[in-house]
Design a protein around this motif. Structure first.
Motif, PDB file in Angstrom:
ATOM      1  N   THR A 145       2.050   1.468  -5.033  1.00 61.00           N
ATOM      2  CA  THR A 145       2.076   0.047  -4.712  1.00 61.00           C
ATOM      3  C   THR A 145       0.710  -0.320  -4.148  1.00 61.00           C
ATOM      4  OG1 THR A 145       4.427   0.189  -4.185  1.00 61.00           O
ATOM      5  CG2 THR A 145       3.257  -1.769  -3.409  1.00 61.00           C
ATOM      6  N   PRO A 146       0.016  -1.272  -4.774  1.00 60.58           N
ATOM      7  CA  PRO A 146      -1.338  -1.600  -4.319  1.00 60.58           C
ATOM      8  C   PRO A 146      -1.360  -2.193  -2.909  1.00 60.58           C
ATOM      9  CG  PRO A 146      -0.735  -2.854  -6.309  1.00 60.58           C
ATOM     10  CD  PRO A 146       0.447  -2.045  -5.917  1.00 60.58           C
ATOM     11  N   GLY A 147      -2.406  -1.852  -2.179  1.00 61.29           N
ATOM     12  CA  GLY A 147      -2.581  -2.388  -0.836  1.00 61.29           C
ATOM     13  C   GLY A 147      -2.726  -3.893  -0.810  1.00 61.29           C
ATOM     14  N   ALA A 148      -3.207  -4.480  -1.908  1.00 63.11           N
ATOM     15  CA  ALA A 148      -3.326  -5.945  -1.973  1.00 63.11           C
ATOM     16  C   ALA A 148      -1.941  -6.593  -2.013  1.00 63.11           C
ATOM     17  CB  ALA A 148      -4.132  -6.358  -3.199  1.00 63.11           C
ATOM     18  N   LEU A 149      -0.964  -5.876  -2.545  1.00 65.39           N
ATOM     19  CA  LEU A 149       0.397  -6.396  -2.632  1.00 65.39           C
ATOM     20  C   LEU A 149       1.191  -6.091  -1.369  1.00 65.39           C
ATOM     21  CD1 LEU A 149       2.470  -7.774  -4.495  1.00 65.39           C
ATOM     22  CD2 LEU A 149       3.021  -5.507  -5.393  1.00 65.39           C
ATOM     23  N   LEU A 150       0.986  -4.916  -0.828  1.00 71.20           N
ATOM     24  CA  LEU A 150       1.675  -4.488   0.390  1.00 71.20           C
ATOM     25  C   LEU A 150       0.639  -3.842   1.301  1.00 71.20           C
ATOM     26  CD1 LEU A 150       4.448  -4.218   1.778  1.00 71.20           C
ATOM     27  CD2 LEU A 150       4.651  -1.976   0.697  1.00 71.20           C
ATOM     28  N   PRO A 151       0.050  -4.636   2.193  1.00 70.29           N
ATOM     29  CA  PRO A 151      -1.050  -4.120   3.027  1.00 70.29           C
ATOM     30  C   PRO A 151      -0.625  -2.929   3.882  1.00 70.29           C
ATOM     31  CG  PRO A 151      -0.881  -6.509   3.193  1.00 70.29           C
ATOM     32  CD  PRO A 151       0.335  -6.038   2.459  1.00 70.29           C
ATOM     33  N   ARG A 152      -1.580  -2.061   4.143  1.00 67.47           N
ATOM     34  CA  ARG A 152      -1.317  -0.889   4.974  1.00 67.47           C
ATOM     35  C   ARG A 152      -1.074  -1.319   6.420  1.00 67.47           C
ATOM     36  NH1 ARG A 152      -5.239   0.276   8.359  1.00 67.47           N
ATOM     37  NH2 ARG A 152      -7.322  -0.498   8.022  1.00 67.47           N
ATOM     38  N   ALA A 153      -0.409  -0.477   7.144  1.00 66.68           N
ATOM     39  CA  ALA A 153      -0.191  -0.728   8.572  1.00 66.68           C
ATOM     40  C   ALA A 153      -1.514  -0.570   9.306  1.00 66.68           C
ATOM     41  CB  ALA A 153       0.838   0.258   9.111  1.00 66.68           C
TER      42      ALA A 153
END
Length: 175
Positions: A145-153
């Protein structure tokens, strides 16, 4: 059905009529979904939105026991990680990826969350929270899942936390 209620109304009379039609074989069904949790409800919605005659069967109440009692959260398996069920956690993250990228991107979005580090949260607990978030990000990466779609914590300071959540208690807030 009363004349004022549309044929698409969901009510007790409609439910009874639909169950009778299924029982006597007069209803035609394209898709039968068993289980009304977040995945089953999503599958039923997707099928119905494509014009398929869809039946969803649930043994209890819709969304019973799913995502913390129907909180509507599509999670990536952190609760499974916490109990050591790594394979299930990975599968959950992959399912979330599919929902976010292919099946239901119009329904699912990232929901920012803030865990305030207050004086009652000791350094050990704070480190455990951080490890949990890092593990969640590892699941996100492993599911592609791309970080642009689901940003990292990430950690934010106390001032930024207060900006993001104005109601947070600021006395002793560390971030």
């Amino acid at each position: 059905m009363t004349p004022s209620a549309p044929a698409t109304a969901l009510n007790a009379a409609r439910r009874s009529a639909d169950l009778d039609a299924l029982a006597d074989g007069t209803a035609t069904v394209d898709v039968l979904v068993i289980g009304g949790g977040v995945t089953g409800a999503g599958v039923a919605l997707d099928a119905a939105s494509r014009g398929l005659r869809t039946v969803l069967v649930e043994s209890r109440d819709l969304a019973f026991g799913t995502s913390r009692w129907s909180s509507k959260l599509v999670h990536g398996g952190l609760r499974y990680l916490a109990s050591g069920r790594i394979g299930v956690a990975h599968e959950s993250a992959v399912e979330r990826h599919v929902l976010m990228t292919r099946t239901a991107p119009h329904l699912i979005r990232a929901l920012p969350q803030l865990v305030p580090l207050l004086p009652a949260v000791g350094r050990g607990q704070s480190a455990l929270v951080r490890v949990g978030f890092l593990a969640g990000d590892a699941l996100r990466v492993s599911a592609r899942t791309p970080g642009a779609l689901l940003p990292r914590a990430r950690r934010v300071g106390a001032a930024r936390a207060a900006e993001l959540v104005p109601a947070v208690r600021t006395d002793g807030l560390r971030g």
